[in-house]
Design a protein around this motif. Structure first.
Motif, mmCIF file in Angstrom:
data_model
loop_
_atom_site.group_PDB
_atom_site.id
_atom_site.type_symbol
_atom_site.label_atom_id
_atom_site.label_comp_id
_atom_site.label_asym_id
_atom_site.label_seq_id
_atom_site.Cartn_x
_atom_site.Cartn_y
_atom_site.Cartn_z
ATOM 1 N N PRO A 1 0.823 -1.205 0.000
ATOM 2 C CA PRO A 1 0.000 0.000 0.000
ATOM 3 C C PRO A 1 0.859 1.256 0.000
ATOM 4 C CG PRO A 1 -0.003 -0.994 2.175
ATOM 5 C CD PRO A 1 0.762 -1.926 1.287
ATOM 6 N N SER A 2 0.308 2.313 -0.585
ATOM 7 C CA SER A 2 0.995 3.605 -0.578
ATOM 8 C C SER A 2 0.245 4.527 0.378
ATOM 9 C CB SER A 2 1.000 4.219 -1.985
ATOM 10 O OG SER A 2 -0.325 4.510 -2.382
ATOM 11 N N VAL A 3 0.977 5.112 1.315
ATOM 12 C CA VAL A 3 0.356 5.898 2.386
ATOM 13 C C VAL A 3 0.944 7.306 2.402
ATOM 14 C CG1 VAL A 3 0.022 6.083 4.891
ATOM 15 C CG2 VAL A 3 -0.093 3.845 3.771
ATOM 16 N N LEU A 4 0.081 8.287 2.550
ATOM 17 C CA LEU A 4 0.529 9.672 2.696
ATOM 18 C C LEU A 4 0.442 10.074 4.161
ATOM 19 C CD1 LEU A 4 1.411 12.355 1.314
ATOM 20 C CD2 LEU A 4 -1.024 12.964 1.245
ATOM 21 N N ASP B 1 -3.364 4.888 -1.031
ATOM 22 C CA ASP B 1 -4.305 3.911 -0.456
ATOM 23 C C ASP B 1 -4.814 4.351 0.912
ATOM 24 O OD1 ASP B 1 -4.151 1.730 -2.482
ATOM 25 O OD2 ASP B 1 -2.027 1.733 -1.900
ATOM 26 N N GLY B 2 -4.005 5.157 1.604
ATOM 27 C CA GLY B 2 -4.417 5.587 2.930
ATOM 28 C C GLY B 2 -3.611 6.767 3.423
ATOM 29 N N ALA C 1 -3.709 1.922 12.287
ATOM 30 C CA ALA C 1 -5.138 2.060 11.987
ATOM 31 C C ALA C 1 -5.361 2.266 10.489
ATOM 32 C CB ALA C 1 -5.723 3.227 12.775
ATOM 33 N N ALA C 2 -4.543 3.100 9.874
ATOM 34 C CA ALA C 2 -4.655 3.325 8.425
ATOM 35 C C ALA C 2 -4.424 2.025 7.657
ATOM 36 C CB ALA C 2 -3.663 4.397 7.986
ATOM 37 N N ILE D 1 -6.990 0.029 5.134
ATOM 38 C CA ILE D 1 -6.611 -0.318 3.754
ATOM 39 C C ILE D 1 -6.853 -1.802 3.501
ATOM 40 C CG2 ILE D 1 -4.673 -0.541 2.159
ATOM 41 C CD1 ILE D 1 -3.497 1.996 3.578
ATOM 42 N N ALA D 2 -6.427 -2.636 4.461
ATOM 43 C CA ALA D 2 -6.617 -4.088 4.322
ATOM 44 C C ALA D 2 -8.101 -4.434 4.253
ATOM 45 C CB ALA D 2 -5.954 -4.809 5.492
#
Ligand SMILES: Nc1c(NC[C@H](O)[C@H](O)[C@H](O)CO)[nH]c(=O)[nH]c1=O
Ligand SMILES: CC(=O)[C@@H](O)COP(=O)(O)O
Length: 173
Positions: free
Chosen positions: A19-22, A76-77, A144-145, A149-150
């Motif tokens: 996943p890609s997270v910001l 993704d999150g 939590a993020a 996503i999952a």
């Protein structure tokens, strides 16, 4: 440890589909922000996620930044990080209440957001919550993020029914 929980969930695994997270941080208190970033990044990397970071002046801007990214980018999150310490006026209530409400609204709209904005009475409480070896709220927000996503991915893979759901057909008369 994530907050006061005595039952922290294991991080989800993503089996190659990283996943890609910001991370969206308001480094209003510098030393606190440094600790929050390090902990959030550690958790994301432990789960195999990629991450980028953007900074905003204050926690009140974090939801707007996430909204912009959610509309215009392909993350993704999101992990929201900030620290709000009560002052002598009601502004604390505005910053805390509106940032939380706006993040929840974005979440209900489909954005996978972990809220790691620390909301406290004093710096001592902030330090305890930013410390990865104590309450580690930033690590908890990153986790939590990842869980959201999952969940979103699992739901997308769930078989969709075709046509009407049983019992949902319009009734005559
Ligand atoms: N007092 C704190 C703030 N205040 C600034 C606001 O978040 C916002 O940037 C300003 O009202 C302009 O829109 N922000 C924090 O993150 N922490 C604080 O303690
Ligand atoms: C959370 C705040 O906005 C606060 O730190 C501002 O302080 P004050 O309420 O004394 O203006």
């Amino acid at each position: 440890m994530a907050g006061h929980s005595d039952n922290v969930l294991a991080l989800p695994s993503f089996e190659g589909d990283r996943p890609s997270v910001l991370i969206v941080i308001a480094p209003y208190y510098g030393a606190i922000a440094t600790q929050q970033l390090a902990s959030a990044r550690r958790v994301l990397e432990e789960a195999g996620a990629t991450h980028e970071t953007v900074e905003l002046p204050g926690s009140l801007e974090i939801p707007t930044a996430i909204g912009i990214a959610h509309r215009q980018a392909e993350f993704d999150g999101y992990v929201a990080l900030g620290c709000v310490i009560r002052g002598r006026t009601s502004h604390y209530d505005v910053v805390v209440g509106e940032s939380a409400r706006a993040l929840a609204t974005l979440g209900l709209g489909g954005a996978c957001i972990g809220n790691g904005i620390i909301t406290v009475e004093n710096m001592e409480q902030a330090e305890e919550r930013a410390d990865a070896d104590r309450l580690d709220t930033a690590g908890g927000a990153a986790a939590a993020a990842l869980h959201l996503i999952a969940l979103q991915r699992a739901m997308k893979k769930a078989p969709q029914g075709i046509g009407f759901k049983p019992g949902s057909a319009p009734r005559d008369g």
